[in-house]
Design a protein around this motif. Structure first.
Motif, PDB file in Angstrom:
ATOM      1  N   GLU A 120      35.186  45.891  26.722  1.00 31.60           N
ATOM      2  CA  GLU A 120      35.286  46.153  25.281  1.00 31.60           C
ATOM      3  C   GLU A 120      33.983  46.393  24.606  1.00 31.60           C
ATOM      4  N   GLY A 121      32.926  46.192  25.305  1.00 25.75           N
ATOM      5  CA  GLY A 121      31.542  46.604  24.575  1.00 25.75           C
ATOM      6  C   GLY A 121      30.845  45.317  24.148  1.00 25.75           C
ATOM      7  N   GLU A 122      31.493  44.171  24.375  1.00 26.41           N
ATOM      8  CA  GLU A 122      31.057  43.017  23.788  1.00 26.41           C
ATOM      9  C   GLU A 122      29.822  42.259  24.632  1.00 26.41           C
ATOM     10  N   VAL A 123      28.718  42.168  24.430  1.00 32.52           N
ATOM     11  CA  VAL A 123      27.555  41.642  25.156  1.00 32.52           C
ATOM     12  C   VAL A 123      27.996  39.988  25.097  1.00 32.52           C
TER      13      VAL A 123
END
Length: 167
Positions: free
Chosen positions: A28-31
């Motif tokens: 989802e692009g979460e770091v």
């Protein structure tokens, strides 16, 4: 030799103070950062500054040399406070001395109570006076070198000792 051992111990202890943290990005692009490894994660080494030990050996050496030369930057009686009233039935009073840099080898402290030197040489900055009578007392301290010369003198402080009446 002693400084070399301290330096070696500090170098060897650094890995013990470090821990690994892993960084990765989810679909989802979460770091995400975690101490648990995930496939494809980037390893980041973190050093805990609160637990790390650092010694400025040059500063320690210069402070020791300054003290040996009698160059104390701070020497004062901090406990009891000047003009403080102390209530105690036993006549005991805690005395604290602020001294910077620490007492040099061969130096001692002479403590004077009401102008009379205590019988022993002092090498610590904390002590307890016992069996003092009620009333006002003065304290003064001196740093004395190995030859018996006064290197540094504190200012005088006075305090009031109050005791319960004995009937």
């Amino acid at each position: 030799m002693r400084i070399g051992i301290i330096f070696l111990a500090l170098l060897l202890s650094q890995p013990l103070l470090a821990r690994d943290v892993y960084k990765w990005t989810t679909e989802e692009g979460e770091v995400v950062y975690s101490e648990n490894y995930q496939p494809g994660a980037e390893r980041i080494q973190v050093i805990d500054k609160k637990k790390s030990i650092s010694l400025d050996l040059d500063k320690l050496d210069s402070e020791a040399q300054a003290a040996a030369n009698g160059e104390y930057t701070d020497f004062s009686i901090v406990q009891p406070g000047d003009k403080e009233t102390i209530r105690t039935d036993g006549g005991t009073v805690s005395v604290g001395i602020s001294l910077s840099p620490p007492l040099a080898s061969g130096h001692v402290i002479h403590l004077y109570v009401d102008g009379t030197k205590l019988s022993s040489d002092i090498t610590t900055t904390q002590m307890v006076l016992e069996k003092l009578s009620r009333g006002t007392h003065t304290l003064n301290a001196k740093v004395i070198d190995a030859k018996g010369n006064t290197v540094k003198e504190s200012g005088n402080i006075s305090f009031h000792l109050r005791q319960a009446l004995v009937e």
